[in-house]
Design an enzyme around this catalytic site. Structure first.
Site, PDB file in Angstrom:
ATOM      1  N   CYS A 380       0.688  -1.242   0.111  1.00  0.00           N
ATOM      2  CA  CYS A 380      -0.053   0.016   0.003  1.00  0.00           C
ATOM      3  C   CYS A 380       0.881   1.239  -0.052  1.00  0.00           C
ATOM      4  CB  CYS A 380      -1.017   0.026   1.233  1.00  0.00           C
ATOM      5  SG  CYS A 380      -2.269   1.214   0.895  1.00  0.00           S
ATOM      6  N   HIS A 514      -3.781  -5.118   0.166  1.00  0.00           N
ATOM      7  CA  HIS A 514      -3.178  -5.528   1.477  1.00  0.00           C
ATOM      8  C   HIS A 514      -3.240  -7.265   1.463  1.00  0.00           C
ATOM      9  CE1 HIS A 514      -2.700  -1.969   3.949  1.00  0.00           C
ATOM     10  NE2 HIS A 514      -3.575  -1.494   3.117  1.00  0.00           N
ATOM     11  N   GLU A 516      -1.821  -9.220   3.143  1.00  0.00           N
ATOM     12  CA  GLU A 516      -1.813  -9.914   4.625  1.00  0.00           C
ATOM     13  C   GLU A 516      -2.986 -10.490   5.114  1.00  0.00           C
ATOM     14  OE1 GLU A 516      -1.690  -5.452   5.530  1.00  0.00           O
ATOM     15  OE2 GLU A 516      -1.003  -6.893   3.906  1.00  0.00           O
TER      16      GLU A 516
END
Length: 542
Positions: A380, A514, A516
């Site tokens: 990001c 993102h 994750e």
């Protein structure tokens, strides 16, 4: 008929209710049941999207664009069930909906009250979209005794009668402190907490007691006697070597058995926990180790990067290595030498963030990784800093900056005011509301066929979750690519850069989304698995 498990907490916060709910969901799944987990938060914010990471930690984003509590990340990582907007409800959202109804006249002149209107709204949230599930676990934020929690506790008390008492079980999490001076565990805080819960009208079926020492049989019997539960329903919750060992520990303590007994369901068969055994074997018997430098701005609050931390661990699981994380405040590089801190690192990760503070240090980290050929992962804001670094130091755009930092003649990164989503064209104004107005949730991207990204994903079409208000300016693409930073992932309309990479680098990838948020211990995200693999190679060169 869907069965409901209501999870409350007492004595103190941070006892691990969310982790317990996640672990219990994994145990129920291991027995063949379908589950969904929900979080009810008593605070008045509509969602945590506008809250400081220092106060609330990470904001977890769902596929459908909800900004939610970080516990939903635990829920997904343990259950593999994608969370939805309906899985996190706050007092603010409940009251917002009720007041909107009142303003429209939907209550036909009635006096709007906490009971029944607020409690009915909470119950409606709890039971929505649950018809095809075996179990719904509902975690109530805060602790018993908090004023703001009372409507939620009253709602789940009523729900037991609504769904039938045989279809509702209450689990209460408490603290059993150890007093070193006395040399013993103290059960009185648990007794008082349960007494307060019973005063509200809720009798817990199972008690999960967090303590630093195992509960002796005598203390279990004492708690059981005063709290009106069976001794075997007093579960000892000790600190685990890894959070991924918690399902195994709770099963050893009999948590899943006691829950099934409370529902009157069969409980003699052993669950299939081979998935968690394998994960723990990989964690406890690694074949190597790597150190990753995480250059962020919220490093004083590790929960601000909760999903990121876990995704790095998952990358280690995929590669059978232990991942050490070196948390580095980006502002450190404004006064200290970058090389002296980053040289020992086997990989450098620059995560998301907001605002100009710390950006010079992040840009310096990107430059170090590029010039020293150290594996780099920008997420990001980290990808945006990688583009600004390339523009300034390679493409000759010395004034390259982001409009997030103020007016600039060279907006390599700028505010996004219009984009396409599954719901159609989205527009935002520069001076508009901050809450819920970013590009949020899952968006598709098209990858270049011969790119590192396509190789890692094993395909050219992906979908990833976003949470940002600024985008890399596609008008700088030609100049950046001429200097080696390739735009290997784009939005389907070709207007929004999603992934950048350097083909001439061992591993250099920046992503606008993102990744994750979708990583799980039993299904590590491919980008994190690949990044850690590159770090392993780097460790052999150092």
């Amino acid at each position: 008929m869907t069965r409901f498990i209501f999870i409350t907490g007492g004595v103190v916060s941070s006892l691990g209710k969310g982790l317990m709910a996640a672990a219990l969901s994994a145990l129920l799944q291991a027995r063949g049941y379908s589950v969904r987990i929900r979080k009810f938060d008593p605070y008045l914010n509509v969602d945590p999207g506008t809250m400081s990471p220092y106060q609330h930690g990470e904001v977890y984003v769902t596929d459908d664009g909800a900004e939610t509590d970080l516990d939903l990340g635990h829920y997904e990582r343990f259950s593999g069930v994608a969370s939805r907007q309906s899985d996190n409800v706050t007092s603010g959202r409940v009251y917002q909906d009720i007041i909107a109804q009142e303003r429209r006249g939907d209550f036909l002149g009635a006096t709007v009250q906490v009971i029944p209107h607020v409690t009915d709204a909470i119950k409606a949230f709890a039971v929505a979209d649950t018809d095809d599930l075996d179990f719904v676990l509902c975690e109530i934020g805060g602790t018993v005794g908090d004023i703001e929690s009372l409507p939620f506790l009253e709602a789940i008390r009523q729900l037991s009668a609504d769904v039938g008492r045989a279809n509702a079980v209450y689990i209460h999490c408490t603290l059993v402190p150890y007093l070193a001076a006395a040399g013993e565990l103290k059960t009185k805080p648990t007794q008082h907490s349960v007494a307060e819960l019973r005063g509200i009208g809720i009798q817990p079926h199972v008690l999960v007691c967090r303590s630093e020492h195992p509960l002796p049989a005598s203390d279990r019997a004492k708690i059981a006697l005063f709290c009106n539960v069976a001794p075997e329903a007093v579960i000892s919750a000790l600190d685990a070597e890894s959070i991924y060992g918690v399902p195994l520990q709770y099963h050893a303590q009999g948590l899943d058995v006691e829950v099934l007994k409370a529902f009157g369901l069969p409980h003699d068969a052993e669950p299939d926990l081979s998935r968690w055994d394998d994960i723990m074997e990989r964690l406890t018997q690694p074949e190597g180790e790597v150190t990753i430098g995480v250059v962020g701005k919220y490093t004083g609050m590790k929960d601000a990067y909760k999903s990121l931390t876990e995704a790095l661990v998952h990358g280690g699981i995929a590669n059978r290595v232990k991942v050490h994380m070196k948390w580095i405040d980006a502002e450190t590089f404004e006064r200290d030498d970058v090389a002296s801190i980053l040289e020992p690192m086997h990989g450098i990760l620059v995560p998301g963030g907001f605002g100009e503070r710390g950006s010079p240090g992040k840009i310096a980290s990107v430059r170090f990784a590029r010039e020293r050929q150290v594996p780099f992962f920008g997420i990001c804001f980290g990808m945006q800093m990688a583009c600004i670094e390339a523009a300034r130091n390679q493409a000759g755009v010395e004034a390259a900056s982001s409009t997030e930092f103020g007016p600039t003649e060279e907006p390599v990164v700028g505010l996004i005011t219009e984009w396409m989503s599954a719901a159609g064209r989205q527009t935002r104004a520069a001076g508009g509301d901050l809450g819920g107005t970013m590009r949020l949730g899952a968006y598709p991207a098209q990858l270049t066929g011969n790119s590192v990204a396509a190789s890692v994903y094993g395909g050219t079409t992906i979908s990833e979750r976003h949470r940002h208000r600024y985008e890399v300016n596609v008008n700088y693409r030609e100049r950046l690519e001429a200097n080696g930073l390739i735009f290997s992932g784009m939005s389907p309309d070709g207007l929004l850069p999603e992934i950048v990479e350097r083909p001439d680098h061992p591993w250099f990838v920046g992503v606008q989304f993102h990744p994750e948020l979708k990583s799980k211990p039993f299904d590590p995200h491919p980008l994190f698995a690949s990044f850690i693999a590159a770090a392993v190679k780097q460790s052999r060169l150092v």
